[in-house]
Design a protein around this motif. Structure first.
Motif, mmCIF file in Angstrom:
data_model
loop_
_atom_site.group_PDB
_atom_site.id
_atom_site.type_symbol
_atom_site.label_atom_id
_atom_site.label_comp_id
_atom_site.label_asym_id
_atom_site.label_seq_id
_atom_site.Cartn_x
_atom_site.Cartn_y
_atom_site.Cartn_z
ATOM 1 N N ALA A 66 5.606 -3.186 -9.512
ATOM 2 C CA ALA A 66 5.158 -4.061 -10.624
ATOM 3 C C ALA A 66 4.801 -3.232 -11.960
ATOM 4 C CB ALA A 66 3.738 -4.767 -10.220
ATOM 5 N N VAL A 67 4.357 -1.965 -11.556
ATOM 6 C CA VAL A 67 4.208 -1.086 -12.806
ATOM 7 C C VAL A 67 5.638 -0.696 -13.109
ATOM 8 C CG1 VAL A 67 3.117 1.221 -13.290
ATOM 9 C CG2 VAL A 67 1.696 -0.455 -11.830
ATOM 10 N N ARG A 68 6.282 -0.364 -12.413
ATOM 11 C CA ARG A 68 7.794 0.077 -12.861
ATOM 12 C C ARG A 68 8.273 -1.181 -13.861
ATOM 13 N NH1 ARG A 68 10.348 0.041 -8.451
ATOM 14 N NH2 ARG A 68 10.082 1.989 -7.864
ATOM 15 N N ARG B 208 -0.713 3.360 -3.334
ATOM 16 C CA ARG B 208 0.003 3.329 -2.009
ATOM 17 C C ARG B 208 0.540 2.019 -1.850
ATOM 18 N NH1 ARG B 208 -1.390 6.303 2.484
ATOM 19 N NH2 ARG B 208 -1.363 4.211 3.658
ATOM 20 N N ASP B 209 0.391 0.993 -2.669
ATOM 21 C CA ASP B 209 0.848 -0.311 -2.318
ATOM 22 C C ASP B 209 2.206 -0.336 -2.906
ATOM 23 O OD1 ASP B 209 1.586 -3.208 -2.557
ATOM 24 O OD2 ASP B 209 -0.569 -3.701 -2.465
ATOM 25 N N ALA B 210 3.480 -0.725 -2.262
ATOM 26 C CA ALA B 210 4.530 -0.802 -2.506
ATOM 27 C C ALA B 210 4.852 -2.060 -3.836
ATOM 28 C CB ALA B 210 5.651 -1.041 -1.205
ATOM 29 N N GLU B 211 4.090 -2.972 -3.524
ATOM 30 C CA GLU B 211 4.371 -4.092 -4.704
ATOM 31 C C GLU B 211 3.751 -3.739 -5.848
ATOM 32 O OE1 GLU B 211 2.659 -7.834 -3.028
ATOM 33 O OE2 GLU B 211 4.243 -7.862 -1.556
ATOM 34 N N GLN C 208 -7.794 -7.491 -18.856
ATOM 35 C CA GLN C 208 -6.838 -6.713 -18.191
ATOM 36 C C GLN C 208 -6.169 -7.495 -17.209
ATOM 37 O OE1 GLN C 208 -6.307 -3.761 -19.852
ATOM 38 N NE2 GLN C 208 -7.933 -3.978 -21.250
ATOM 39 N N GLU C 209 -4.962 -7.417 -17.179
ATOM 40 C CA GLU C 209 -4.441 -8.255 -16.280
ATOM 41 C C GLU C 209 -3.336 -7.188 -15.212
ATOM 42 O OE1 GLU C 209 -2.552 -11.423 -17.961
ATOM 43 O OE2 GLU C 209 -4.384 -12.574 -18.513
ATOM 44 N N GLY C 210 -2.466 -6.636 -15.966
ATOM 45 C CA GLY C 210 -1.728 -5.612 -15.108
ATOM 46 C C GLY C 210 -2.183 -4.615 -14.337
ATOM 47 N N PRO C 211 -1.270 -4.205 -13.403
ATOM 48 C CA PRO C 211 -1.821 -2.995 -12.446
ATOM 49 C C PRO C 211 -1.898 -1.947 -13.053
ATOM 50 C CG PRO C 211 0.459 -3.821 -11.844
ATOM 51 C CD PRO C 211 -0.261 -4.849 -12.828
ATOM 52 N N GLU D 79 8.000 7.412 -7.935
ATOM 53 C CA GLU D 79 8.524 6.133 -7.487
ATOM 54 C C GLU D 79 8.401 5.346 -8.882
ATOM 55 O OE1 GLU D 79 8.023 2.370 -4.377
ATOM 56 O OE2 GLU D 79 7.254 4.403 -3.994
ATOM 57 N N VAL D 80 7.508 5.053 -9.802
ATOM 58 C CA VAL D 80 7.440 4.152 -10.859
ATOM 59 C C VAL D 80 8.614 4.523 -11.851
ATOM 60 C CG1 VAL D 80 6.046 3.592 -12.819
ATOM 61 C CG2 VAL D 80 4.970 3.628 -10.568
ATOM 62 N N SER D 81 8.810 5.919 -11.817
ATOM 63 C CA SER D 81 9.915 6.264 -12.965
ATOM 64 C C SER D 81 11.191 6.530 -12.344
ATOM 65 C CB SER D 81 9.135 7.501 -13.700
ATOM 66 O OG SER D 81 9.184 8.811 -12.629
ATOM 67 N N ALA D 82 11.456 6.193 -11.059
ATOM 68 C CA ALA D 82 12.653 6.240 -10.589
ATOM 69 C C ALA D 82 13.515 5.298 -10.867
ATOM 70 C CB ALA D 82 12.694 6.537 -8.879
#
Length: 335
Positions: A190-192, A183-186, A291-294, A141-144
């Motif tokens: 955010a990572v994407r 599992r968290d959609a948000e 470290q701040e980002g997911p 999902e992140v790379s889609a």
């Protein structure tokens, strides 16, 4: 004790540490029967019976059942077989306790609902295949929806949790948080967005280009001898240190080389400058930004689950090797 002497039940209880009622119970249950009895019906035990009762007490403290103890005393099972059976049982119990501790710790940390508790309990019981599938779904999902370089996706996917057969409670707690994170959609969105921005803005297109990725892979291979030499305490000014410094500079000067340009020349001055940059890297390592980002949290949790904190790069050793490989008449840029 006299091997031919018989002992009353009270004396046997004192010698074995068992209560009189326990000695009587084991006799009635046929586990250790008296050697004889007095005309008045009082039980008498010989040295062999006392030794067997001491063994019974030890095995009972190890949670062995009466049937198992009877089999051992009758020679139908060995102590090693009994120990192996109970060790396997204890390991299963320990695994369950670690899982429960992890869930309870997560409940206290998060103030979880009943539904979340059920989910956490399921997460700690996942198989290796289920964990892999969850991570694969996350990265799919992140790379889609955009076109990240395939090698970058492979590197991202390579950092994945691998719980050992007997994880600690801390590893299970980290896995629970990681599983909830992916599992968290948000979080996925955010990572994407974070990785998309890194790869497509500023220096991102250059850093993710095929030639640069080739150079980064080559740099990782060259960096390993640096780490090995520092770990083995190789003197930076030794012939091996010079060889490693030369290989590093050959790589560094060739990063931006093209068919029309040979890249940055390897000069003594440039080696001193590179050494200064290594010292800045060491300083950054000692005081890294928060470290701040997911994605950063993802990597941190993966390291916690795998109980494998990343090895620090020996910037200071490499800086010393680069300086030692530069002629002494070169002016130190820090002066």
């Amino acid at each position: 004790m006299d091997r031919n002497e018989l002992y009353a039940i009270g004396d046997v209880a004192r010698r074995t540490g068992l209560s009189v009622s326990a000695v009587r119970y084991y006799g009635d249950a046929g586990v250790v029967t008296p050697a004889a009895s007095t005309p008045a019906g009082h039980r008498l035990y010989d040295v062999s019976a006392i030794a067997r009762l001491e063994l019974v007490r030890t095995l009972r403290e190890l949670d062995a059942g009466l049937d198992e103890i009877r089999r051992v005393l009758a020679g139908e099972a060995t102590l090693a077989e009994l120990a192996a059976t109970h060790l396997a049982l204890l390991e299963r119990q320990e695994a369950r306790l670690r899982s429960r501790r992890a869930v309870l710790s997560a409940i206290l940390r998060q103030g979880s609902t009943a539904e979340q508790v059920t989910l956490m309990h399921r997460l700690v019981g996942m198989s290796d295949e289920e964990r892999d599938r969850l991570i694969d779904e996350f990265w799919a999902e992140v790379s889609a929806g955009w076109d990240p370089p395939e090698r970058m996706v492979e590197w991202w996917r390579a950092a994945r949790p691998e719980l050992p057969d007997h994880p600690t409670a801390a590893q299970l707690e980290a896995w629970i948080e990681l599983a909830e994170l992916v599992r968290d959609a948000e979080v996925r969105q955010a990572v994407r967005s974070e990785l998309h921005e890194v790869c497509t803005t500023g220096a991102g297109p250059l850093m993710t280009s095929s030639p640069m990725l080739d150079a980064l892979e080559e740099g990782a291979a060259i960096g390993q001898p640096v780490m090995d030499a520092a770990r083995e305490q190789v003197p930076p000014d030794s012939p091996r240190g010079r060889e490693i410094a030369d290989r590093w500079m050959e790589w560094l000067t060739g990063i931006f080389a093209t068919p029309d340009s040979p890249g940055i020349p390897d000069t003594p001055e440039f080696r001193i400058q590179a050494a200064d940059q290594m010292l800045k890297g060491a300083q950054w390592d000692r005081t890294p930004p928060e470290q701040e980002g997911p994605y950063d949290r993802y990597l941190e949790l993966v390291a916690m689950v795998n109980d494998a904190p990343p090895e620090q790069f020996p910037y200071e050793w490499l800086a010393a090797a680069l300086r030692a490989s530069a002629p002494t008449e070169v002016t130190d840029s820090r002066c």
